[in-house]
Design an enzyme around this catalytic site. Sequence first.
Site, mmCIF file in Angstrom:
data_model
loop_
_atom_site.group_PDB
_atom_site.id
_atom_site.type_symbol
_atom_site.label_atom_id
_atom_site.label_comp_id
_atom_site.label_asym_id
_atom_site.label_seq_id
_atom_site.Cartn_x
_atom_site.Cartn_y
_atom_site.Cartn_z
ATOM 1 N N GLU A 101 -5.610 8.262 -2.006
ATOM 2 C CA GLU A 101 -5.614 6.853 -1.396
ATOM 3 C C GLU A 101 -5.331 5.812 -3.172
ATOM 4 O O GLU A 101 -5.360 4.821 -2.284
ATOM 5 C CB GLU A 101 -6.138 6.200 -0.302
ATOM 6 C CG GLU A 101 -5.996 7.284 0.917
ATOM 7 C CD GLU A 101 -4.598 7.286 1.690
ATOM 8 O OE1 GLU A 101 -3.982 5.693 1.161
ATOM 9 O OE2 GLU A 101 -4.044 7.659 2.230
ATOM 10 N N HIS B 135 1.616 -1.079 0.052
ATOM 11 C CA HIS B 135 0.186 -0.460 0.204
ATOM 12 C C HIS B 135 1.034 0.962 0.364
ATOM 13 O O HIS B 135 0.899 2.389 -1.007
ATOM 14 C CB HIS B 135 -0.850 -0.356 1.075
ATOM 15 C CG HIS B 135 -1.809 1.048 1.574
ATOM 16 N ND1 HIS B 135 -3.249 1.369 1.155
ATOM 17 C CD2 HIS B 135 -1.142 2.515 1.720
ATOM 18 C CE1 HIS B 135 -3.977 2.180 0.779
ATOM 19 N NE2 HIS B 135 -2.309 3.435 1.687
ATOM 20 N N GLU B 136 1.830 0.732 1.486
ATOM 21 C CA GLU B 136 2.660 2.537 1.159
ATOM 22 C C GLU B 136 3.724 2.481 -0.129
ATOM 23 O O GLU B 136 3.727 3.690 -0.264
ATOM 24 C CB GLU B 136 3.021 2.612 2.615
ATOM 25 C CG GLU B 136 2.484 2.515 3.810
ATOM 26 C CD GLU B 136 2.035 4.113 3.867
ATOM 27 O OE1 GLU B 136 2.043 4.595 3.523
ATOM 28 O OE2 GLU B 136 0.794 3.415 4.648
ATOM 29 N N TYR C 94 -10.525 7.047 2.649
ATOM 30 C CA TYR C 94 -9.654 5.878 2.134
ATOM 31 C C TYR C 94 -10.834 4.476 2.154
ATOM 32 O O TYR C 94 -10.889 4.118 0.952
ATOM 33 C CB TYR C 94 -9.649 5.122 3.759
ATOM 34 C CG TYR C 94 -7.754 5.508 3.978
ATOM 35 C CD1 TYR C 94 -6.523 4.864 4.043
ATOM 36 C CD2 TYR C 94 -7.294 6.884 5.037
ATOM 37 C CE1 TYR C 94 -5.308 5.949 4.328
ATOM 38 C CE2 TYR C 94 -6.239 7.352 4.841
ATOM 39 C CZ TYR C 94 -5.354 6.407 4.948
ATOM 40 O OH TYR C 94 -3.907 7.107 5.145
ATOM 41 N N HIS D 60 2.174 5.110 -3.018
ATOM 42 C CA HIS D 60 2.186 6.543 -2.629
ATOM 43 C C HIS D 60 3.829 6.444 -3.342
ATOM 44 O O HIS D 60 4.135 7.722 -3.712
ATOM 45 C CB HIS D 60 2.127 6.740 -1.631
ATOM 46 C CG HIS D 60 0.525 6.929 -0.778
ATOM 47 N ND1 HIS D 60 -0.352 7.288 -1.027
ATOM 48 C CD2 HIS D 60 0.029 5.707 0.370
ATOM 49 C CE1 HIS D 60 -1.608 7.522 -0.615
ATOM 50 N NE2 HIS D 60 -1.278 6.595 0.396
#
Length: 650
Positions: free
Chosen positions: A475, A446-447, A585, A450
């Site tokens: 997100e 997930h991160e 989110y 980004h």
Amino acid sequence: MLIDFASITPKTVAALTERLVAEGHQAIEAIVAVAGSRTYDNTLRPLDVIEAALADHFGVGPFVGYVHPDPEVRAAARRSEEALSKWVLEVAFRPDLYEAVDEFARSPEGEALEGEPARFLAFTMRDFRKAGHELDPEARDQLRRISQRLIELSVAFEQNIADHRDHLTVTAEDLIGLPPGYIDRLRPGPADGTFEITMAYPDVIPFMDNAVRRDLREALAFKFNNRAVEPNRPILEEAARLRRRVARLFGVPSWAHHRMDDRMAKTPERVEAFYAGLLPALTAKGHEELEAMAKLLAEDTGETALRPWDWRYYDTQLRKRDYGVDPAEVAPYFPLQRVLGGLFEVTGDVFGLDYVEMTGEPTWHPDVQAFAVRDRDSGRSIGAFYMDLFPREGKFSHAAAFPLVPGRRRDGTYQRPISAIVANFTKPTGDQPSLLLHDEVVTLFHEFGHILHQVLTQVEMTRFSGSNTERDFVEAPSQIMEHWTWSAPVLARFARHHLTDEPIPPELVDRLVAARNLNVGLTTLRQIGLGMFDLALHGPDPDRDLDEIHRTSAAVGLLPLQEGTFAPASFGHLMGGYDAGYYGYLWSEVYGDDMFSRFESAGGVDPAVGAEYRRLILERGGSLDGMELLRDFLGREPDNRAFLRKRGIS
């Protein structure tokens, strides 16, 4: 060299802050002093240069306040963040600057702008309106004072969370149910044979998942949900009052209305409708899930009322019983370095990238690694990122990606972006690597979404670089990455036992994937409950106190509130930019799932779809509205069918 973190001291941080403010002030004075016609070059471009200078120096200023091991450097960086934020605020409140930009906006050149410059002008004028330039002078001055105070509160709130220290002392007998590797990593307690369970996630989550002692799960949950409560609850109360005053100044019903007008949702009523469309099916599913776990609780204790400190434990028991999935059994197949290799391989193949570790780079801590990102076809250097993945005292306690230097066009060249992923995974020991729970593998992917959003950007201006999109779209490019952590073919690429090097058994992967939607109703309801707390806190009713809001929103999750706790005191999103925005989110997940449906229909890891996604979503950053980006990539209007299908809900 990427960034010279080795030379950072409290003095360098303070000097940098003073220099940025002084140079920024000179640039603003030059804009205001322009004689004759206003042009893009003498009025608007300097504002982009100022914004770029602030962003370029974030990594050696405010960012180190979240990660640096020296508390004096962290303190200096927090002061820097507050000072720079206040200076930016003062700039927005300058009437002479507003008049200068407004004059340019009404000029023939201003009205003829196109593309990113036109969008930058529109966003700048929106910033001025939010700074109260259409209010009377008294109201504008009141708004300025409130805004300055909110900056101070935000910095203090995050600092209090980072500085909080607490632990639960246990004995070896208290750790029944915990795997040996977990026990070996625990910090020794004050007496011989005791251990400390700290508030770090690698301590708390496995304990709540596995500890047989129900009373100790309750005690740890009490401590964890009361982190920083004494200093931060008054901060949250004051912030909510101040935000209501801002809404009244602008004549809108609530802070949520004021905050959302530049987001995809536009109004809190649309968010409430979004939740209302999901709640009936999720609530029905959640009651079924509670009933299944309550049966296990009754078998163990004779009680049938599940409590907040029970659900993670019985979720784990159900995974073991019904799916044969023991998180402790799965973790040995996810040593961190292999997971990173798999992450790099999958994203490299899908998006046409290569990652090269940069050894010898000065970092802020020995645990930190640096990587260069290159375009696979051309060999061109695109950008770089750091990884700081293990917990330590004073460090940012969650997981996040920070843009340290934004990608942007400058003087005929392109400034290569630099970012950092910060997390808190289990640290390796002398004889055992860092082994990730599958949930942590999901977090890492997930991160990294980004990171890709920030590093692959190809926009012209800082304002739209990377993940500078609408808050409720930002997100989506990360949610899309999570799908690969549930794909059997993807996991087969890198999941291997850290001792035997045996690949993860296909039947274990099948069981893991089959258990994906176990208790999805309760977990999604909990997320909605947090979003509803955020909406209620920033809603139009000034008479509701925090305890009532906390209790009502927690009830959405179908579990009773743990008496005497106030978890919002450590809910950093409420003061860290997601105020009236935590719904984003779940909102973004709807769009992330919809975008992934294109990958899914092409087999999951198709490079052709990846190339389109890179070009139409990641490279364009915030240069277009999120809805326009979605339509371009999907070729249709987005919908929630993939989101519901993923959760087994029709």
